[in-house]
Write a protein that holds these residues in place. Structure first.
Motif, mmCIF file in Angstrom:
data_model
loop_
_atom_site.group_PDB
_atom_site.id
_atom_site.type_symbol
_atom_site.label_atom_id
_atom_site.label_comp_id
_atom_site.label_asym_id
_atom_site.label_seq_id
_atom_site.Cartn_x
_atom_site.Cartn_y
_atom_site.Cartn_z
ATOM 1 N N UNK A 71 5.010 26.625 -41.572
ATOM 2 C CA UNK A 71 5.284 27.435 -40.115
ATOM 3 C C UNK A 71 4.691 28.651 -40.163
ATOM 4 N N UNK A 72 4.566 29.249 -41.441
ATOM 5 C CA UNK A 72 3.625 30.643 -41.377
ATOM 6 C C UNK A 72 2.444 30.616 -41.071
ATOM 7 N N UNK A 73 1.730 29.356 -41.708
ATOM 8 C CA UNK A 73 0.177 29.081 -41.278
ATOM 9 C C UNK A 73 0.161 28.851 -39.844
ATOM 10 N N UNK A 74 1.089 27.977 -39.255
ATOM 11 C CA UNK A 74 1.068 27.925 -37.690
ATOM 12 C C UNK A 74 1.038 28.955 -36.704
ATOM 13 N N UNK A 75 1.983 29.796 -37.292
ATOM 14 C CA UNK A 75 2.194 31.216 -36.636
ATOM 15 C C UNK A 75 1.000 32.058 -36.626
ATOM 16 N N UNK A 76 0.410 32.067 -38.108
ATOM 17 C CA UNK A 76 -0.868 33.035 -37.987
ATOM 18 C C UNK A 76 -1.938 32.491 -37.380
ATOM 19 N N UNK A 77 -2.040 31.167 -37.046
ATOM 20 C CA UNK A 77 -3.073 30.711 -36.255
ATOM 21 C C UNK A 77 -2.880 30.607 -34.660
#
Length: 232
Positions: free
Chosen positions: A97-103
């Motif tokens: 989820x953090x990676x998706x938010x970051x992207x």
């Protein structure tokens, strides 16, 4: 049908706030994950499904969130459209989820946790089911390789670990579905490779999709095998 996949590791240290002073050590890994997520978005999927290991099988279809409070960091990561309320995401999916938010991903997103000891055939079947959820599906596949690559690794040094990770990197970097499907669950468990089940979900989802792959990162910082790959 599966149109793209991003394969990323999921150590909490990927999050700079968790890594603190050691954050620069994984800058190259973060950059590779960012590139893989950008390629996933460029494939224009209708639905993204994040798949990672968890203590038990669990699915989030209306968003979800997880926290990094256990690491002393007051940070919450939400799936696109996710709410803070409800069952917390598994740790691997929280990093996802953090990676998706970051992207900056805003696409409809589901999440699926799979037990580390799940049988391979069930994971292949699950992948086929996930690929059929929409006309254009993309997977964010979260998992680490062997945790036995050095004396200071979480699982100590196992001489089999480097060869195991090398074979996995080759399979992930070439979309070798038979090789991924054939990964031995028992050996993966002995080497503490928690990505085995999620990678076999990917192998099932990609069956018949004709995807090609590119390996963007392969290394073993902290004695744990990390791989980043883009399938499209």
């Amino acid at each position: 049908m599966l149109v793209a996949a991003a394969v990323c590791p999921c150590p909490p240290l990927l999050v700079p706030e968790v890594a603190a002073g050691a954050a620069p050590e994984l800058d190259a890994l973060r950059a590779a994950c960012d590139e893989a997520l950008a390629a996933l978005v460029a494939a224009e999927p209708q639905l993204v499904v994040a798949v990672g290991a968890g203590p038990e099988a669990e699915v989030w279809t209306e968003g979800g969130a997880g926290s990094f409070h256990r690491y002393g960091v007051p940070l919450i990561a939400k799936l696109p459209g996710g709410r803070v309320e409800g069952p917390e995401l598994a740790p691997s999916l929280t990093v996802g989820a953090w990676l998706l938010e970051r992207a900056g991903v805003t696409l409809p997103t589901h999440a699926c946790a799979v037990p580390a000891d799940a049988p391979a055939d069930r994971m292949l079947g699950l992948g086929q089911g996930l690929a059929g959820l929409a006309d254009r599906v993309a997977l964010l596949v979260l998992g680490d390789g062997s945790a036995c690559r050095s004396l200071k690794a979480p699982g100590y040094l196992d001489e089999r670990a480097e060869g195991f990770d090398t074979s996995l990197a080759a399979a992930l970097g070439s979309a070798d579905l038979p090789a991924l499907a054939a990964v031995d669950p028992a050996l993966a468990a002995e080497l503490k490779a928690e990505g085995r089940a999620p990678w076999q979900v990917l192998a099932g989802a990609a069956e018949g999709a004709g995807l090609t792959a590119r390996l963007g990162y392969q290394d073993a910082p902290y004695g744990v095998g990390y791989f980043v790959a883009s399938w499209s």
